[in-house]
Design a protein around this motif. Sequence first.
Motif, PDB file in Angstrom:
ATOM      1  N   ALA A 222       0.846  -1.209   0.000  1.00  0.00           N
ATOM      2  CA  ALA A 222       0.000   0.000   0.000  1.00  0.00           C
ATOM      3  C   ALA A 222       0.874   1.250   0.000  1.00  0.00           C
ATOM      4  CB  ALA A 222      -0.922  -0.005   1.216  1.00  0.00           C
ATOM      5  N   CYS A 223       1.982   1.218   0.758  1.00  0.00           N
ATOM      6  CA  CYS A 223       2.908   2.368   0.808  1.00  0.00           C
ATOM      7  C   CYS A 223       3.527   2.618  -0.569  1.00  0.00           C
ATOM      8  CB  CYS A 223       4.019   2.119   1.827  1.00  0.00           C
ATOM      9  SG  CYS A 223       3.468   2.237   3.524  1.00  0.00           S
ATOM     10  N   ILE A 224       3.944   1.544  -1.244  1.00  0.00           N
ATOM     11  CA  ILE A 224       4.564   1.682  -2.573  1.00  0.00           C
ATOM     12  C   ILE A 224       3.540   2.229  -3.571  1.00  0.00           C
ATOM     13  CG2 ILE A 224       5.590   0.401  -4.503  1.00  0.00           C
ATOM     14  CD1 ILE A 224       6.824  -1.489  -2.331  1.00  0.00           C
ATOM     15  N   ALA A 225       2.324   1.656  -3.543  1.00  0.00           N
ATOM     16  CA  ALA A 225       1.268   2.100  -4.467  1.00  0.00           C
ATOM     17  C   ALA A 225       0.927   3.566  -4.215  1.00  0.00           C
ATOM     18  CB  ALA A 225       0.027   1.224  -4.285  1.00  0.00           C
ATOM     19  N   ALA A 226       0.851   3.951  -2.931  1.00  0.00           N
ATOM     20  CA  ALA A 226       0.541   5.355  -2.599  1.00  0.00           C
ATOM     21  C   ALA A 226       1.643   6.276  -3.110  1.00  0.00           C
ATOM     22  CB  ALA A 226       0.387   5.505  -1.083  1.00  0.00           C
ATOM     23  N   GLY A 227       2.884   5.840  -2.985  1.00  0.00           N
ATOM     24  CA  GLY A 227       4.018   6.632  -3.475  1.00  0.00           C
ATOM     25  C   GLY A 227       3.935   6.880  -4.966  1.00  0.00           C
ATOM     26  N   ILE A 228       3.579   5.830  -5.725  1.00  0.00           N
ATOM     27  CA  ILE A 228       3.471   5.954  -7.185  1.00  0.00           C
ATOM     28  C   ILE A 228       2.323   6.896  -7.550  1.00  0.00           C
ATOM     29  CG2 ILE A 228       2.948   4.676  -9.313  1.00  0.00           C
ATOM     30  CD1 ILE A 228       4.400   2.239  -7.948  1.00  0.00           C
ATOM     31  N   VAL A 229       1.188   6.731  -6.865  1.00  0.00           N
ATOM     32  CA  VAL A 229       0.014   7.584  -7.149  1.00  0.00           C
ATOM     33  C   VAL A 229       0.344   9.049  -6.848  1.00  0.00           C
ATOM     34  CG1 VAL A 229      -2.354   8.102  -6.394  1.00  0.00           C
ATOM     35  CG2 VAL A 229      -1.674   5.747  -6.828  1.00  0.00           C
ATOM     36  N   ILE A 230       1.051   9.295  -5.730  1.00  0.00           N
ATOM     37  CA  ILE A 230       1.437  10.675  -5.374  1.00  0.00           C
ATOM     38  C   ILE A 230       2.324  11.277  -6.470  1.00  0.00           C
ATOM     39  CG2 ILE A 230       2.862  12.035  -3.758  1.00  0.00           C
ATOM     40  CD1 ILE A 230       1.800  10.103  -1.563  1.00  0.00           C
ATOM     41  N   GLN A 231       3.283  10.499  -6.949  1.00  0.00           N
ATOM     42  CA  GLN A 231       4.173  10.985  -8.021  1.00  0.00           C
ATOM     43  C   GLN A 231       3.365  11.413  -9.240  1.00  0.00           C
ATOM     44  OE1 GLN A 231       7.518  11.289  -8.376  1.00  0.00           O
ATOM     45  NE2 GLN A 231       8.161  10.527  -6.392  1.00  0.00           N
ATOM     46  N   ILE A 232       2.430  10.546  -9.655  1.00  0.00           N
ATOM     47  CA  ILE A 232       1.627  10.824 -10.857  1.00  0.00           C
ATOM     48  C   ILE A 232       0.743  12.053 -10.632  1.00  0.00           C
ATOM     49  CG2 ILE A 232      -0.203   9.917 -12.353  1.00  0.00           C
ATOM     50  CD1 ILE A 232       1.014   7.078 -11.759  1.00  0.00           C
ATOM     51  N   LEU A 233       0.055  12.084  -9.480  1.00  0.00           N
ATOM     52  CA  LEU A 233      -0.851  13.204  -9.197  1.00  0.00           C
ATOM     53  C   LEU A 233      -0.088  14.526  -9.108  1.00  0.00           C
ATOM     54  CD1 LEU A 233      -3.395  11.733  -6.609  1.00  0.00           C
ATOM     55  CD2 LEU A 233      -3.764  12.204  -9.032  1.00  0.00           C
ATOM     56  N   PHE A 234       1.099  14.469  -8.501  1.00  0.00           N
ATOM     57  CA  PHE A 234       1.875  15.701  -8.369  1.00  0.00           C
ATOM     58  C   PHE A 234       2.393  16.185  -9.707  1.00  0.00           C
ATOM     59  CE2 PHE A 234       2.964  18.374  -4.949  1.00  0.00           C
ATOM     60  CZ  PHE A 234       2.288  17.823  -3.886  1.00  0.00           C
ATOM     61  N   HIS A 235       2.750  15.264 -10.574  1.00  0.00           N
ATOM     62  CA  HIS A 235       3.212  15.634 -11.915  1.00  0.00           C
ATOM     63  C   HIS A 235       2.084  16.357 -12.660  1.00  0.00           C
ATOM     64  CE1 HIS A 235       6.392  14.968 -14.943  1.00  0.00           C
ATOM     65  NE2 HIS A 235       5.392  15.225 -15.768  1.00  0.00           N
ATOM     66  N   ILE A 236       0.877  15.810 -12.542  1.00  0.00           N
ATOM     67  CA  ILE A 236      -0.288  16.417 -13.198  1.00  0.00           C
ATOM     68  C   ILE A 236      -0.574  17.790 -12.576  1.00  0.00           C
ATOM     69  CG2 ILE A 236      -2.784  16.185 -13.578  1.00  0.00           C
ATOM     70  CD1 ILE A 236      -2.275  13.080 -13.562  1.00  0.00           C
ATOM     71  N   ALA A 237      -0.556  17.852 -11.229  1.00  0.00           N
ATOM     72  CA  ALA A 237      -0.834  19.115 -10.532  1.00  0.00           C
ATOM     73  C   ALA A 237       0.208  20.174 -10.895  1.00  0.00           C
ATOM     74  CB  ALA A 237      -0.849  18.889  -9.030  1.00  0.00           C
ATOM     75  N   LEU A 238       1.451  19.761 -11.002  1.00  0.00           N
ATOM     76  CA  LEU A 238       2.527  20.694 -11.372  1.00  0.00           C
ATOM     77  C   LEU A 238       2.292  21.248 -12.775  1.00  0.00           C
ATOM     78  CD1 LEU A 238       5.454  21.795 -10.549  1.00  0.00           C
ATOM     79  CD2 LEU A 238       6.314  19.940 -11.940  1.00  0.00           C
ATOM     80  N   ALA A 239       1.964  20.355 -13.698  1.00  0.00           N
ATOM     81  CA  ALA A 239       1.709  20.777 -15.087  1.00  0.00           C
ATOM     82  C   ALA A 239       0.546  21.756 -15.147  1.00  0.00           C
ATOM     83  CB  ALA A 239       1.427  19.546 -15.946  1.00  0.00           C
ATOM     84  N   ILE A 240      -0.529  21.468 -14.427  1.00  0.00           N
ATOM     85  CA  ILE A 240      -1.699  22.351 -14.433  1.00  0.00           C
ATOM     86  C   ILE A 240      -1.336  23.702 -13.797  1.00  0.00           C
ATOM     87  CG2 ILE A 240      -4.036  22.690 -13.506  1.00  0.00           C
ATOM     88  CD1 ILE A 240      -4.358  19.587 -13.732  1.00  0.00           C
ATOM     89  N   GLY A 241      -0.646  23.644 -12.650  1.00  0.00           N
ATOM     90  CA  GLY A 241      -0.250  24.866 -11.935  1.00  0.00           C
ATOM     91  C   GLY A 241       0.603  25.780 -12.794  1.00  0.00           C
ATOM     92  N   ILE A 242       1.577  25.208 -13.489  1.00  0.00           N
ATOM     93  CA  ILE A 242       2.469  26.011 -14.342  1.00  0.00           C
ATOM     94  C   ILE A 242       1.707  26.542 -15.555  1.00  0.00           C
ATOM     95  CG2 ILE A 242       4.518  25.906 -15.824  1.00  0.00           C
ATOM     96  CD1 ILE A 242       5.643  23.849 -13.762  1.00  0.00           C
TER      97      ILE A 242
END
Lengths: 76, 161
Positions: B50-70
């Motif tokens: 669950a920790c590994i899966a959460a880490g991967i999901v956070i990476q993906i979500l943050f990449h998307i959030a960063l792209a939208i924010g910029i």
Amino acid sequence: MGKKLLITNKIRTLRFFANEMTQLELAEKAGASRQTIMALEAGKYTPSLELAFRIADAFGVSICEVFEYKKEEESK
Amino acid sequence: MTYPSKRTLISIGVGILLLVVYVIYALGDASPAPDDLKLWALALLVYIGACIAAGIVIQILFHIALAIGIAVKEKPGDDKKVERIIKSSMLEDEREKLISLKSSHIGHAFSGFGFVTGLIALAVGSSAVVVLHIMAGAFAVGSIIEGCVSVYHHERGVPNG
């Protein structure tokens, strides 16, 4: 023992004189991230010798014109 | 606050949340019997997964959030610049590697301390399940401490050398 060295830089000034070069442009030229350039300008990071040379090269000046050091205080 | 700090803080939050969920499960009625090492190992494996899966999901979500924010900050239509900023923000340069090294050093030291504590607990007669949890807990807390040290260095600066 030796004196603590404080390394300062003139990156912000040099960017201004380089036709307002953006942090992003400098980061790309020096092969660093934008956050690293921000940290350098804020005095929160001291670069490696290699990065220091790359930054100086991006401005087309010598490393001494970008970075300087001064002896700050006696280290324990 | 910089992008890596925000990402690490979210990771720490999710890490703490998952740890709390596991502790609630371990102390609850649904947990395996105290001497059932196989089931406890399975529960820990699920927790790690669950920790590994959460880490991967956070990476993906943050990449998307960063792209939208910029993209919102920059002029509309300037896709190339947005791409350049994202590429530069995601770049793992010498400062990132140095921060990663310094923070992982402290995280590993804590994990090592947990391992030794586990061995001491085993030596004084604690059960294997207790030792397993001391070690797993040390790794989990070590990882959280590692994240905190990483955020500290990102925000307060990191000396080279």
